[in-house]
Design an enzyme around this catalytic site. Structure first.
Site, PDB file in Angstrom:
ATOM      1  CG  HIS A  43      -1.862   1.113   1.115  1.00 52.62           C
ATOM      2  ND1 HIS A  43      -3.155   0.971   1.793  1.00 52.62           N
ATOM      3  CD2 HIS A  43      -1.844   2.479   0.680  1.00 52.62           C
ATOM      4  CE1 HIS A  43      -3.786   1.971   1.589  1.00 52.62           C
ATOM      5  NE2 HIS A  43      -3.105   2.845   1.034  1.00 52.62           N
ATOM      6  CD  GLU A  70      -4.581  -3.004   0.705  1.00 52.06           C
ATOM      7  OE1 GLU A  70      -5.032  -3.974   1.248  1.00 52.06           O
ATOM      8  OE2 GLU A  70      -3.896  -1.942   1.393  1.00 52.06           O
ATOM      9  CG  HIS A 190      -8.055  -2.363   8.983  1.00 46.46           C
ATOM     10  ND1 HIS A 190      -7.019  -1.719   8.128  1.00 46.46           N
ATOM     11  CD2 HIS A 190      -7.822  -2.089   9.966  1.00 46.46           C
ATOM     12  CE1 HIS A 190      -6.700  -0.728   8.709  1.00 46.46           C
ATOM     13  NE2 HIS A 190      -7.169  -0.795  10.012  1.00 46.46           N
TER      14      HIS A 190
END
Length: 237
Positions: A43, A70, A190
């Site tokens: 990410h 991401e 997450h």
């Protein structure tokens, strides 16, 4: 079986805290695959405080499983993804200064914007996923946008799990069932951990992929990376 994608952002955070190239994020990615990971997630953020754009380019030719990038679809991010062409891009609604992702997209309000971005990635042959809260309305609009998958934002599940795991999983099951009804692939991520991952999997076994970074890397400090990846894989059986 649900695939495990290991997010290696925290490895880059450790490297960046000292300078140099220790630990080597490319070697860690290769090792994660060798130890059983089904994919690698990164990410990159605009300030490059962990994964850098240069890391993304370095990782692309060595990853043999699935590469998932991401990020918030700013121009620089979109250009990076179109150039690197990972297996999957996951769109998150992060502000530039956000410490970590903390909510999903409002797929109704951001409909036009997301349609345009998703079309660009799909035209390039890249599988698309949209980060969403466990809200049936958000899932329905994600399907209308034309994404291939959604990724359920699981921090609320992880927070509630120690108090009441049945209550924690309920909205996620509802959202996941709607995704399946609409023909959307399903990812999740997450704050999933060794404590709560198996219960999530048992209740939503059609989840195609979980992306896990912080908890997995923290566990690896005590258990070792190979053992930790194997333990997470066991939670998905």
């Amino acid at each position: 079986m649900t695939k495990l994608s290991v997010n290696i952002n925290k490895i880059a955070t450790l490297r960046n805290s000292r300078g140099g190239n220790v630990p080597d994020v490319v070697k860690v990615a290769i090792d994660c695959e060798a130890f059983g990971a089904d994919g690698i997630t990164v990410h990159p953020r605009p300030d490059e405080r962990h994964i850098r754009y240069a890391d993304v380019h370095a990782l692309r030719p060595v990853i043999k499983t699935e590469f998932n990038i991401e990020g918030y679809p700013c121009k620089e991010f979109v250009d990076l993804v179109l150039k690197v062409k990972p297996a999957q891009v996951t769109l998150v609604p992060d502000a530039p200064d956000q410490i970590t992702s903390n909510h999903g997209w409002d797929t109704e309000k951001n409909y036009d914007f997301l349609v345009e971005v998703i079309d660009r990635f799909k035209s390039a042959g890249i599988r698309t996923s949209i980060f969403v809260d466990p809200d049936v309305n958000m899932v329905e609009h994600a399907a209308k946008i034309g994404t291939d998958r959604i990724e359920l934002y699981t921090e609320p599940y992880a927070t509630m799990y120690p108090k009441n795991k049945d209550e924690a999983i309920a909205p996620f099951v509802e959202a996941a069932k709607m995704a399946r009804k609409l023909g959307l692939g399903l990812n999740a991520g997450h704050d999933l951990s060794l404590e709560n991952l198996n219960w999530f999997y048992k209740n939503i076994p059609w989840t195609e992929e979980v992306s896990i970074g912080h908890a997995l890397i923290a566990d690896a400090l005590y258990l070792g990376l190979k053992t930790t990846i194997q333990k997470y894989k066991e939670c998905l059986r």
